[in-house]
Scaffold this motif. Structure first.
Motif, mmCIF file in Angstrom:
data_model
loop_
_atom_site.group_PDB
_atom_site.id
_atom_site.type_symbol
_atom_site.label_atom_id
_atom_site.label_comp_id
_atom_site.label_asym_id
_atom_site.label_seq_id
_atom_site.Cartn_x
_atom_site.Cartn_y
_atom_site.Cartn_z
ATOM 1 N N PRO A 95 0.828 -1.208 0.000
ATOM 2 C CA PRO A 95 0.000 0.000 0.000
ATOM 3 C C PRO A 95 0.868 1.266 0.000
ATOM 4 C CG PRO A 95 0.091 -0.916 2.204
ATOM 5 C CD PRO A 95 0.801 -1.889 1.317
ATOM 6 N N GLN A 96 0.289 2.343 -0.512
ATOM 7 C CA GLN A 96 1.017 3.607 -0.571
ATOM 8 C C GLN A 96 1.360 4.086 0.845
ATOM 9 O OE1 GLN A 96 -2.000 5.780 -2.647
ATOM 10 N NE2 GLN A 96 -1.365 5.049 -4.661
ATOM 11 N N THR A 97 2.525 4.704 0.973
ATOM 12 C CA THR A 97 3.008 5.130 2.291
ATOM 13 C C THR A 97 2.343 6.442 2.673
ATOM 14 O OG1 THR A 97 5.126 4.181 1.590
ATOM 15 C CG2 THR A 97 5.086 5.353 3.680
ATOM 16 N N THR A 98 1.100 6.344 3.122
ATOM 17 C CA THR A 98 0.301 7.548 3.368
ATOM 18 C C THR A 98 -0.227 7.639 4.802
ATOM 19 O OG1 THR A 98 -1.634 6.395 2.485
ATOM 20 C CG2 THR A 98 -0.399 7.797 0.961
ATOM 21 N N THR A 99 0.234 6.735 5.685
ATOM 22 C CA THR A 99 -0.057 6.850 7.119
ATOM 23 C C THR A 99 1.251 6.686 7.875
ATOM 24 O OG1 THR A 99 -0.411 4.492 7.565
ATOM 25 C CG2 THR A 99 -2.316 5.757 6.749
ATOM 26 N N GLN A 100 1.281 7.191 9.093
ATOM 27 C CA GLN A 100 2.482 7.051 9.908
ATOM 28 C C GLN A 100 2.777 5.582 10.209
ATOM 29 O OE1 GLN A 100 4.625 9.536 10.692
ATOM 30 N NE2 GLN A 100 3.333 10.886 9.455
ATOM 31 N N GLU A 101 1.731 4.779 10.354
ATOM 32 C CA GLU A 101 1.921 3.346 10.607
ATOM 33 C C GLU A 101 2.585 2.656 9.415
ATOM 34 O OE1 GLU A 101 -0.722 -0.605 11.860
ATOM 35 O OE2 GLU A 101 -1.718 1.308 11.405
ATOM 36 N N LEU A 102 2.133 2.963 8.208
ATOM 37 C CA LEU A 102 2.741 2.372 7.016
ATOM 38 C C LEU A 102 4.164 2.887 6.810
ATOM 39 C CD1 LEU A 102 -0.337 2.526 4.614
ATOM 40 C CD2 LEU A 102 0.772 0.446 5.473
ATOM 41 N N LEU A 103 4.400 4.150 7.152
ATOM 42 C CA LEU A 103 5.753 4.700 7.056
ATOM 43 C C LEU A 103 6.693 3.957 8.001
ATOM 44 C CD1 LEU A 103 7.692 6.887 5.957
ATOM 45 C CD2 LEU A 103 6.874 8.386 7.810
ATOM 46 N N GLU A 104 6.256 3.738 9.222
ATOM 47 C CA GLU A 104 7.105 3.037 10.186
ATOM 48 C C GLU A 104 7.359 1.599 9.755
ATOM 49 O OE1 GLU A 104 9.635 2.132 13.084
ATOM 50 O OE2 GLU A 104 8.940 4.144 12.527
ATOM 51 N N SER A 105 6.385 0.974 9.115
ATOM 52 C CA SER A 105 6.595 -0.405 8.654
ATOM 53 C C SER A 105 7.681 -0.460 7.584
ATOM 54 C CB SER A 105 5.288 -1.013 8.132
ATOM 55 O OG SER A 105 4.915 -0.444 6.896
ATOM 56 N N LYS A 106 7.783 0.579 6.768
ATOM 57 C CA LYS A 106 8.869 0.625 5.784
ATOM 58 C C LYS A 106 10.221 0.781 6.470
ATOM 59 C CE LYS A 106 8.594 2.498 1.715
ATOM 60 N NZ LYS A 106 8.376 3.428 0.581
ATOM 61 N N TYR A 107 10.254 1.578 7.524
ATOM 62 C CA TYR A 107 11.511 1.700 8.261
ATOM 63 C C TYR A 107 11.940 0.364 8.865
ATOM 64 C CZ TYR A 107 12.055 6.702 7.718
ATOM 65 O OH TYR A 107 12.257 7.947 7.178
ATOM 66 N N GLN A 108 10.997 -0.438 9.264
ATOM 67 C CA GLN A 108 11.337 -1.761 9.790
ATOM 68 C C GLN A 108 11.880 -2.666 8.685
ATOM 69 O OE1 GLN A 108 11.503 -2.454 13.065
ATOM 70 N NE2 GLN A 108 10.961 -0.282 13.255
ATOM 71 N N ILE A 109 11.332 -2.540 7.486
ATOM 72 C CA ILE A 109 11.877 -3.292 6.347
ATOM 73 C C ILE A 109 13.308 -2.839 6.068
ATOM 74 C CG2 ILE A 109 11.658 -3.746 3.862
ATOM 75 C CD1 ILE A 109 8.617 -3.355 4.200
ATOM 76 N N GLY A 110 13.539 -1.523 6.092
ATOM 77 C CA GLY A 110 14.879 -1.001 5.876
ATOM 78 C C GLY A 110 15.856 -1.503 6.918
ATOM 79 N N LYS A 111 15.448 -1.495 8.168
ATOM 80 C CA LYS A 111 16.316 -1.957 9.259
ATOM 81 C C LYS A 111 16.730 -3.406 9.069
ATOM 82 C CE LYS A 111 16.405 -2.341 14.311
ATOM 83 N NZ LYS A 111 15.624 -2.112 15.567
ATOM 84 N N ALA A 112 15.822 -4.215 8.579
ATOM 85 C CA ALA A 112 16.085 -5.652 8.433
ATOM 86 C C ALA A 112 16.795 -6.007 7.136
ATOM 87 C CB ALA A 112 14.764 -6.418 8.514
ATOM 88 N N ASN A 113 16.662 -5.174 6.083
ATOM 89 C CA ASN A 113 17.062 -5.616 4.751
ATOM 90 C C ASN A 113 17.953 -4.684 3.950
ATOM 91 O OD1 ASN A 113 15.394 -8.172 4.494
ATOM 92 N ND2 ASN A 113 13.795 -6.686 4.995
ATOM 93 N N SER A 114 18.192 -3.452 4.406
ATOM 94 C CA SER A 114 18.926 -2.508 3.569
ATOM 95 C C SER A 114 20.426 -2.552 3.847
ATOM 96 C CB SER A 114 18.420 -1.081 3.782
ATOM 97 O OG SER A 114 19.162 -0.193 2.966
ATOM 98 N N LEU A 115 21.200 -2.816 2.810
ATOM 99 C CA LEU A 115 22.651 -2.795 2.932
ATOM 100 C C LEU A 115 23.187 -1.366 2.991
ATOM 101 C CD1 LEU A 115 23.718 -5.629 0.454
ATOM 102 C CD2 LEU A 115 23.190 -5.792 2.885
ATOM 103 N N ALA A 116 22.395 -0.398 2.545
ATOM 104 C CA ALA A 116 22.768 1.019 2.590
ATOM 105 C C ALA A 116 21.989 1.716 3.700
ATOM 106 C CB ALA A 116 22.471 1.683 1.251
ATOM 107 N N ASN A 117 22.437 2.918 4.067
ATOM 108 C CA ASN A 117 21.667 3.753 4.989
ATOM 109 C C ASN A 117 20.390 4.209 4.287
ATOM 110 O OD1 ASN A 117 23.940 3.675 6.830
ATOM 111 N ND2 ASN A 117 24.898 5.190 5.495
ATOM 112 N N TYR A 118 19.326 4.446 5.053
ATOM 113 C CA TYR A 118 18.016 4.596 4.429
ATOM 114 C C TYR A 118 17.162 5.667 5.113
ATOM 115 C CZ TYR A 118 17.138 1.626 8.467
ATOM 116 O OH TYR A 118 17.109 1.133 9.753
ATOM 117 N N SER A 119 16.291 6.259 4.294
ATOM 118 C CA SER A 119 15.198 7.072 4.801
ATOM 119 C C SER A 119 14.037 6.935 3.824
ATOM 120 C CB SER A 119 15.607 8.539 4.944
ATOM 121 O OG SER A 119 14.626 9.257 5.682
ATOM 122 N N PHE A 120 12.827 7.209 4.288
ATOM 123 C CA PHE A 120 11.633 7.045 3.463
ATOM 124 C C PHE A 120 10.753 8.288 3.549
ATOM 125 C CE2 PHE A 120 12.979 2.808 4.803
ATOM 126 C CZ PHE A 120 13.092 2.170 3.580
#
Length: 444
Positions: A95-120
Motif C-alpha cells: 500500500p502507498q506510504t500515506t499513514t504514519q503506521e505504514l511509514l514506520e513499517s517501511k523503516y522496519q523493512i529497511g532496518k532488516a534488509n537494507s545494505l545502505a543507509n536509508y530514509s523514506f
C-alpha cells in the motif's frame, strides 16, 4: 578499525592525499602518517580516490507490494555496488506510504534488509493531510507530493489540499512536477493517431516542456507564498532552470532543485535506439534541454544530482508505448556515469562530491554524513579512476537485471564502499551480513 593509507581524498573543494582511520561507524582521524596499535585492517589507497558516499535523494525500491520489480535488499545491493551509501525512497508502493503506521513499517523493512543507509518519504494524497502533518522532521527525509501522476496514482490536485500542505508542512516537501491536464490532452491526441503504438520519441512531446513548467512554477508560487521548504525533483527542461537562483547560499535557500542522471546523459535523439528503456517521467527531452540543465547544475541553480532509480521488469518494458511503464534502474551506475563526465572535462571531481554528497546532506540537513570529516559517519567510496569496465547482464545488481547503460564501458570503477564504517563492498563482492543505518536529520 580500518586504516586507509595515502589515498586521494575528494572533499570540500579539494583533493588531498592523506590517511583515514575508521573505528566502529565513524571517521576518527584524518592525517598523514597515521599508525594504529592493536588489530586493524590496512587498505592501500595509493593511486585511488576516496569520495564521501553518494546520498541519493530520490529512489523507488518497490517494496512493499511491487517486489517483482525490486525490493529494499536487491536495490540497496545495487546502490552499494555503485558507491551510493544512503538513499531516500518514495511512497508510491502498495500500500502507498500515506499513514504514519505504514511509514514506520517501511523503516522496519529497511532496518532488516537494507545494505545502505536509508530514509523514506511520507506520501501525500488529496485526503491524508492529518497524517502528513504528524511527520517527524528529525527522523524522516521529507514529504512527497506528486503534482503529476506517475507510477502508482498518487496525484495531489485538490487546490485546498495543496495550499494546506504547503502552508503547514513541518518538513521539506519534495515534488514531482508535471501538469496533469496538459499531459492528458497531449496523450489523447497521440492515442487518436497511433493507438497503443505511439513511437517512444513522442514521449517528451506528450509529457512536454509546458507540462513541466506549468507545474514547477505553480509549486514555486505556493512555496513563496507560504515560505515552504520546497525541493523540486528531476528537472527535465531548460525553461524550468530559469525558476531557480544561485544568488543565495544553499544553506539559506528555501527552494532547491535536483537533476537526474538520465536527464544529464540522454536526449530525445536516443529514443530510436533505447525506446522504453529511457522512458521516464518527466521525459528525457532535447539536447538543448540537457545542455541547459548542465549549465544550471554547474552554476548552482540546480543543487543536487540523483537517480530516480525506478526499476521495472524487462517484460514490462518490452510493451508498446501506452503499456510500457516509465522508469528504470540507475543507482548502480550513477557515480561511474558522473566520472565519465569528469574524464570528458565536463565536471571536476570536487564538484561531483559536492553535488552527489555535500549538497544533498546540506539540502536535507542530514546529520553527520555527506563529508569526509572527523566525527562524521564513515560513508566512503574508494574509486579507481582508470579501471574501465563494461555493463553486462551478469554484473547488474538490480533485481530487474537490465540497464539503459548495458553495453557501455565506463572509464572508472568502484573498488570499495564503506557504509557507516562497515566495508560493505570490496573488489566486486558484497558483504550482506550487516545492514545500514536509519538516516537522521538536524533540523531546528
Amino acid at each position: 578499525m580500518i586504516l586507509i593509507k595515502e589515498v586521494n581524498i575528494v572533499n570540500e573543494g579539494k583533493v588531498k592525499t592523506e590517511d583515514v582511520l575508521i573505528s566502529n561507524d565513524q571517521i576518527v582521524k584524518i592525517g598523514s602518517g597515521l599508525s594504529v596499535d592493536g588489530n586493524f585492517q590496512e587498505i592501500d589507497g595509493g593511486g585511488l580516490h576516496l569520495f564521501p558516499g553518494v546520498i541519493d535523494d530520490q529512489v523507488h525500491f518497490r517494496e512493499p507490494g511491487l517486489t517483482h520489480k525490486g525490493d529494499i535488499f536487491t536495490e540497496s545491493r545495487a546502490a552499494v555496488a555503485g558507491g551510493v551509501t544512503s538513499f531516500m525512497e518514495m511512497p508510491n508502493v502498495i500500500p502507498q506510504t500515506t499513514t504514519q503506521e505504514l511509514l514506520e513499517s517501511k523503516y522496519q523493512i529497511g532496518k532488516a534488509n537494507s545494505l545502505a543507509n536509508y530514509s523514506f518519504y511520507m506520501g501525500s494524497t488529496n485526503d491524508n493531510l492529518e497524517e502528513v502533518l504528524k511527520t517527524d522532521p528529525n527522523t524522516v527525509c521529507g514529504i512527497k507530493i506528486f503534482m503529476g501522476s506517475s507510477t502508482g496514482n498518487m496525484l495531489v490536485d485538490d487546490p485546498d489540499t495543496l495550499k494546506n500542505i504547503f502552508r503547514n508542512a513541518p518538513i521539506l516537501i519534495a515534488t514531482h512536477c508535471e501538469d496533469e491536464a496538459t499531459i492528458r490532452a497531449n496523450t489523447q491526441e497521440f492515442v487518436q493517431k497511433y493507438g497503443d503504438e505511439i513511437p517512444f520519441k513522442y514521449h517528451p512531446v506528450i509529457r512536454s516542456e509546458e507540462a513541466c513548467y506549468l507545474s514547477s512554477s505553480k509549486a514555486i508560487e505556493l512555496a513563496k507564498k507560504n515560505n515552504t521548504r520546497l525541493h523540486i525533483l528531476h528537472i527535465s527542461t531548460g525553461k524550468e532552470t530559469g525558476l531557480f537562483t544561485n544568488e543565495i547560499p544553499l544553506g539559506e535557500k528555501r527552494i532547491t532543485s535536483e537533476a537526474c542522471i538520465h536527464h544529464l546523459w540522454f536526449s530525445d535523439q536516443d529514443y530510436d535506439e533505447k525506446g522504453a528503456f529511457i522512458k521516464w517521467n518527466p521525459a528525457v527531452k532535447t539536447k538543448n534541454d540537457r545542455d541547459q540543465i548542465w549549465k544550471a547544475l554547474l552554476d548552482n541553480r540546480i543543487d543536487v544530482i540523483a537517480t530516480d532509480h525506478a526499476p521495472h521488469t524487462l517484460e514490462e518494458k518490452q510493451n508498446p508505448y501506452m503499456k510500457a511503464p516509465s522508469g528504470g534502474p540507475l543507482i548502480q551506475h550513477t557515480l561511474t556515469a558522473m566520472l565519465d563526465f569528469y574524464h570528458e572535462g565536463k565536471i571536476t571531481l570536487e564538484r561531483i562530491a559536492e553535488k552527489m554528497s555535500h549538497a544533498v546532506a546540506e539540502c536535507f540537513e542530514v546529520k553527520d554524513r555527506g563529508y569526509v570529516r572527523e566525527g562524521y559517519k564513515a560513508d566512503l567510496v574508494l574509486v579507481d579512476l582508470n579501471k574501465p569496465w563494461t555493463v553486462q547482464r551478469e554484473n547488474i545488481r538490480a533485481k530487474c537485471g537490465w540497464s539503459p547503460f548495458e553495453g557501455h564501458t565506463f572509464k572508472s570503477s568502484i573498488e570499495k564502499t564503506f557504509v557507516s564504517g562497515h566495508l560493505a563492498y570490496s573488489d566486486g563482492k558484497l558483504d550482506e551480513r550487516k545492514m545500514g543505518q536509519r538516516l537522521t536529520f538536524d533540523r531546528k
